[in-house]
Write a protein that holds these residues in place. Structure first.
Motif, PDB file in Angstrom:
ATOM      1  N   HIS A   6       0.834  -1.190  -0.080  1.00 61.10           N
ATOM      2  CA  HIS A   6       0.040   0.158  -0.009  1.00 61.10           C
ATOM      3  C   HIS A   6       0.857   1.268   0.003  1.00 61.10           C
ATOM      4  CE1 HIS A   6      -2.437   3.290   1.719  1.00 61.10           C
ATOM      5  NE2 HIS A   6      -3.251   2.790   0.874  1.00 61.10           N
ATOM      6  N   HIS A   7       1.889   1.246   0.749  1.00 58.53           N
ATOM      7  CA  HIS A   7       2.714   2.396   0.776  1.00 58.53           C
ATOM      8  C   HIS A   7       4.006   2.143   1.494  1.00 58.53           C
ATOM      9  CE1 HIS A   7       0.954   2.776   4.851  1.00 58.53           C
ATOM     10  NE2 HIS A   7       2.013   3.290   5.300  1.00 58.53           N
ATOM     11  N   TYR A   8       5.030   3.064   1.655  1.00 60.01           N
ATOM     12  CA  TYR A   8       6.418   3.041   2.488  1.00 60.01           C
ATOM     13  C   TYR A   8       6.452   3.989   3.062  1.00 60.01           C
ATOM     14  CZ  TYR A   8       7.042  -0.805  -0.936  1.00 60.01           C
ATOM     15  OH  TYR A   8       6.867  -1.995  -1.642  1.00 60.01           O
ATOM     16  N   GLY A   9       6.618   3.883   4.506  1.00 57.24           N
ATOM     17  CA  GLY A   9       6.440   5.267   5.020  1.00 57.24           C
ATOM     18  C   GLY A   9       7.831   5.566   5.707  1.00 57.24           C
ATOM     19  N   HIS A  56       1.029  12.047   1.456  1.00 56.07           N
ATOM     20  CA  HIS A  56       1.196  10.880   0.517  1.00 56.07           C
ATOM     21  C   HIS A  56       1.565  11.114  -0.883  1.00 56.07           C
ATOM     22  CE1 HIS A  56      -1.321   7.575   2.609  1.00 56.07           C
ATOM     23  NE2 HIS A  56      -0.578   7.959   3.412  1.00 56.07           N
ATOM     24  N   LEU A  57       2.640  10.891  -1.312  1.00 51.97           N
ATOM     25  CA  LEU A  57       3.331  11.189  -2.561  1.00 51.97           C
ATOM     26  C   LEU A  57       3.347   9.783  -3.473  1.00 51.97           C
ATOM     27  CD1 LEU A  57       4.933  12.789  -0.189  1.00 51.97           C
ATOM     28  CD2 LEU A  57       6.013  13.893  -2.250  1.00 51.97           C
ATOM     29  N   ASP A  58       3.174  10.261  -4.902  1.00 45.52           N
ATOM     30  CA  ASP A  58       3.196   9.394  -5.933  1.00 45.52           C
ATOM     31  C   ASP A  58       4.732   9.032  -6.442  1.00 45.52           C
ATOM     32  OD1 ASP A  58       2.603   7.383  -7.802  1.00 45.52           O
ATOM     33  OD2 ASP A  58       1.917   8.874  -9.388  1.00 45.52           O
ATOM     34  N   ALA A  59       5.215   7.872  -6.365  1.00 41.45           N
ATOM     35  CA  ALA A  59       6.693   7.550  -6.584  1.00 41.45           C
ATOM     36  C   ALA A  59       6.329   6.494  -7.995  1.00 41.45           C
ATOM     37  CB  ALA A  59       7.535   7.097  -5.739  1.00 41.45           C
ATOM     38  N   ASP A  60       5.749   6.905  -9.062  1.00 41.06           N
ATOM     39  CA  ASP A  60       5.629   6.054 -10.191  1.00 41.06           C
ATOM     40  C   ASP A  60       4.936   4.868  -9.701  1.00 41.06           C
ATOM     41  OD1 ASP A  60       5.732   5.574 -12.842  1.00 41.06           O
ATOM     42  OD2 ASP A  60       7.513   4.149 -12.358  1.00 41.06           O
ATOM     43  N   GLY A  61       3.702   5.124  -9.165  1.00 35.99           N
ATOM     44  CA  GLY A  61       2.660   4.147  -8.715  1.00 35.99           C
ATOM     45  C   GLY A  61       2.896   3.562  -7.599  1.00 35.99           C
ATOM     46  N   THR A  62       4.203   3.847  -6.907  1.00 32.38           N
ATOM     47  CA  THR A  62       4.171   3.557  -5.539  1.00 32.38           C
ATOM     48  C   THR A  62       4.129   4.587  -4.473  1.00 32.38           C
ATOM     49  OG1 THR A  62       6.170   1.940  -6.075  1.00 32.38           O
ATOM     50  CG2 THR A  62       6.152   2.766  -3.711  1.00 32.38           C
TER      51      THR A  62
END
Length: 138
Positions: A6-9, A56-62
């Motif tokens: 889902h995400h990397y925090g 939350h930021l988008d890193a090319d879909g991550t």
């Protein structure tokens, strides 16, 4: 059970400064900013009276989640990537030399880009919180 990322925090002390770095230096898009508090949150994270601000930021879909807690914990950013428990974020670029040249002077790097035995060129830098960020060109 279907498990998916889902995400990397990454926990930071200054959310605005961290967002500016990941947005302006790495070009990530800000997806959302919000805050969370209350008893369920404090109980869930195991910190009495905790509240937090999130981006939350988008890193090319991550999804990269930056979070600043109140109360803040102690500094855990010291040491290098070889320290047990160390973390880093990895981002791929197509031209690492151009990326390196375009970095502003206030961005701290570990070294110049280095091509490893595997043929991958790597560049480690630090975000404003001291977290390691790896830029790589396969």
């Amino acid at each position: 059970m279907d498990l998916s990322a889902h995400h990397y925090g990454v926990t930071v002390s200054d959310l605005d400064r961290a967002v500016a770095f990941y947005r302006d230096t790495l070009g990530l898009d800000v997806l959302d900013r919000f805050s969370v508090g209350g008893n369920a949150f404090a109980t869930g994270v195991g910190i009495e009276g905790a509240a937090a601000e999130f981006a939350h930021l988008d890193a090319d879909g991550t999804r990269l989640e930056l979070v600043s807690y109140d109360p803040a914990g102690s500094d855990q950013t010291g040491g290098g990537v070889n320290r047990p428990g160390a973390k880093h974020l990895g981002f791929e670029v197509t031209d690492i030399d151009a990326f390196h040249r375009d970095l502003s002077d206030d961005v701290s790097t570990v070294s110049e880009p280095q091509t490893t035995e595997s043929g991958t060129t790597i560049l480690f830098l630090r975000d404003p919180e001291g977290n390691l960020v790896e830029i790589l060109e396969p």
